[in-house]
Structures are given as structure tokens and as C-alpha cells.
Design a protein around this motif. Sequence first.
Motif, PDB file in Angstrom:
ATOM      1  N   UNK A  73      -1.142  -7.363   1.372  1.00  0.00           N
ATOM      2  CA  UNK A  73      -2.528  -7.826   1.363  1.00  0.00           C
ATOM      3  C   UNK A  73      -3.032  -8.137   2.778  1.00  0.00           C
ATOM      4  N   UNK A  74      -2.109  -8.483   3.665  1.00  0.00           N
ATOM      5  CA  UNK A  74      -2.499  -8.842   5.022  1.00  0.00           C
ATOM      6  C   UNK A  74      -2.645  -7.636   5.935  1.00  0.00           C
ATOM      7  N   UNK A  75      -2.229  -6.461   5.460  1.00  0.00           N
ATOM      8  CA  UNK A  75      -2.362  -5.244   6.270  1.00  0.00           C
ATOM      9  C   UNK A  75      -3.691  -4.574   5.914  1.00  0.00           C
ATOM     10  N   UNK A  76      -4.652  -4.717   6.767  1.00  0.00           N
ATOM     11  CA  UNK A  76      -5.984  -4.161   6.514  1.00  0.00           C
ATOM     12  C   UNK A  76      -5.928  -2.640   6.476  1.00  0.00           C
ATOM     13  N   UNK A  77      -6.717  -2.063   5.573  1.00  0.00           N
ATOM     14  CA  UNK A  77      -6.813  -0.606   5.513  1.00  0.00           C
ATOM     15  C   UNK A  77      -5.767   0.064   4.658  1.00  0.00           C
ATOM     16  N   UNK A  78      -5.029  -0.720   3.849  1.00  0.00           N
ATOM     17  CA  UNK A  78      -4.025  -0.119   2.972  1.00  0.00           C
ATOM     18  C   UNK A  78      -4.387  -0.342   1.512  1.00  0.00           C
ATOM     19  N   UNK A  79      -3.917   0.570   0.682  1.00  0.00           N
ATOM     20  CA  UNK A  79      -4.081   0.467  -0.765  1.00  0.00           C
ATOM     21  C   UNK A  79      -2.719   0.113  -1.355  1.00  0.00           C
ATOM     22  N   UNK A  80      -2.691  -0.870  -2.244  1.00  0.00           N
ATOM     23  CA  UNK A  80      -1.435  -1.343  -2.816  1.00  0.00           C
ATOM     24  C   UNK A  80      -1.229  -0.709  -4.181  1.00  0.00           C
TER      25      UNK A  80
END
Length: 392
Positions: A41-48
Motif C-alpha cells: 500500500x505504501x508503494x505508489x503506482x502499484x496494483x495489489x
Amino acid sequence: MCIKKLLSSDVFKPCNFPEHTYIPRESKFGIEYEQRLNLALNVSGTLISIIGASKMGKTVLCEKVIPFERQVNISGADFSNGEDFWSVIAQKIGLPFEGKTTESKQISNTEQHSKTESFILTKDMVIKHFASNNKVLILDDFHYASNEAQKSISSHLKDAIRRDFRAIIISLPHRSDAPIRNNADLAGRLSLIDIESWKINELEEIATKGFKQLNVKISTQVAQKIAIESLTSPQLMQYICLSICTALNVDNGETKEITSNILEKAYKLTTSNLDYADVVNLISKGPLSKGKSRTMYSTKLGEQMDLYKLVVESLSKNPPLMGLTIDDIKERVSDLIQNDMMKPDRQKIKNTVTQMQKIITDKDDIFKVLEWKDDMIYITDPLFLFYLRWGR
């Protein structure tokens, strides 16, 4: 200060966040799932992407990590008929589809100029709302969305996550969210979290921790028996423990030993709230026969059964398994049949399972309890298997 006495329904919560019996677990990397989700969640620009079997605690994990006020929860079923992705989300968060905005500007002490403009909701407005309010989209049961919807959502999210839009996709492993994980444009932008099945000792912790808070003694052996019947599902474990409390009348102060009779009573009590009778009836009957009578087999249960009923019966036998090969089913079916000369071959059983899959394919979601894939029959709902074992 008076401390409120905990009731069994406070401790064991099969359908809500289990505040008093939440068990953190480590993933295969030796890192707790909560830490992995927090990092993602803290890594901007990623989809989980979170994948795990049904009733395995995927949604509860999200509820543990993400504060309630940040969550925006929708289901893949909301997109089963081609509904617009951004319109569904906008409706969920209460953004109007269209309207008017008025901007006022003070020209002098006595004069004010107002300008009114009409607007129509756009995806940019939804993305901006999420980013400015630190919201997280939790798209559960992604596998319920149509194939076209999955591809469309994948495309929408590829663009949105570049603009600080945070989203989590939750799906089942054998119905894997392939349009997400196999999308080349999302390569390097995915945070993948695969939820492993719960181990027996992890499920035991739910019972041990919960009954301790209710001042009810439970032996290691009993906790293990319940864990085995929970079929790797923490939700089912919560259900059974709550049923045990009811059978023991725990909330009224009665303390009894958790005996084998109490366990069996609790198992049956749990199934009283599970409505799978129509599902069992549908797959046990098989497709309509076209004039040709089916072969009937004499079973060790003292009943005459055709192959459809035999396959269903075989699923309920020990050991309880959420996935079986055709050879597993063949062995179980053979063990049920009285006459060794009458036992069906592997191909007949394979054809039967294939037909069972066809029967439920176009039915409502509650009927989709089985999935036949790669010579394996997966039981996608542990509550269904538990019903087969104790509810009939």
C-alpha cells in the motif's frame, strides 16, 4: 471501572472482523501478511493482487490493515453484465453522475460575480477523489466479473494507479485474475500476495485464544479435531467454535467439558445455518436422462445409487479434502460400492464430473461450489464440504 463481560458472539465472529480472535500469519517468505500488505500500500503506482481459496481470510486481512474509513468495497459481481467501472465506483462513494457547480468571485465591496457550470462525472474526478481522500478500492470476488469486464477493469486500473489510485484485487487461485497478472502493461507494477491455506496449528489458535477469553477449557486434542473439520478455513473455525458455545450454553455461565457428543452437536448446529440442500440435490441428480436408464450400484451404506450420487457421497468421506484428482474420487467411489465387479472405470467417473461442472456453470453463485480443471475437482467453498459431511 466495570469491564464488560465478553459474550461468545463477541469472541467468535464468522461473518465480521474477529477482533478478539484475529490470528496474524507468516507468508512463505517468513514475513507476516499484514506487513506485506502494508508495504504494498505504501508503494505508489502499484496494483495489489491478493489470491487465496474461499473463506481463507483475504477480506479480513484487508480489514485488519486498512482503516474502515479508507475502504471502498465492491464486488466483481457488480460488473457481471458490463456495468461501467467508474460509474459503479462513483455510486459506491456517493459522487453524483452529473450536476452543477457554482463559483463566486468578489469584484468589489458591493458586487459579486457568480459562474455556474454543468458537469458530467468522469473517471478523472473519481481518481482525484480517491487520491485526495487517501481511499483504497477493495475489489473482492474479482472472478465473478465477466471475462470482458475483467479485461476492461485491467485496462482502467493500469492508467489509474499511475495517478496515485490505490486498489486491491481479490480472487480465487484456480479462477486466477489472469487479465491482471498476465497483463504485460502492468508488469513491474503489481504487488502479488498469495494467501496460503491455513495450517492445523494456526486454526487451533483461534479456538485456544477464544475459549480462553470465555474461561472455557479446551484440550489440544479437541482444538485439533475442530481445526481438521474447519477445512483450512478460519471462517468455518469461527462458526464451529460459536456453535460449541451455544451447545454448552456458555453465555449463561455454564461450563461443561467439550466432549465428542458436544462436538457432533456443534457441527450439526453449524450446518443448520448453511443452505446447500438445493445445491446437493442438483449435482446429485445429474442432467436429465434421455430415455436411457442409469446404472445403479449397491453400496455399503445399504442404498442404491447412480454414479452422480456416488461422486457426491465420495466428496464427503475422510479425509476431508478441498481438492481431489479423478483417481482419488475413483478410489473413494470404489470403496462405497458393494460389488467389486460393478465398479466404474476412470473414464466414466471423469465424464460424470464433467457433466456436474456443466450443470452448475450457468447457475447462481451459490451453486458454483465445484470446479473441474486440469484433472482435478476443486471444492471452492469449504462451507459446502462441511455441509456434505454434517448437514445431511
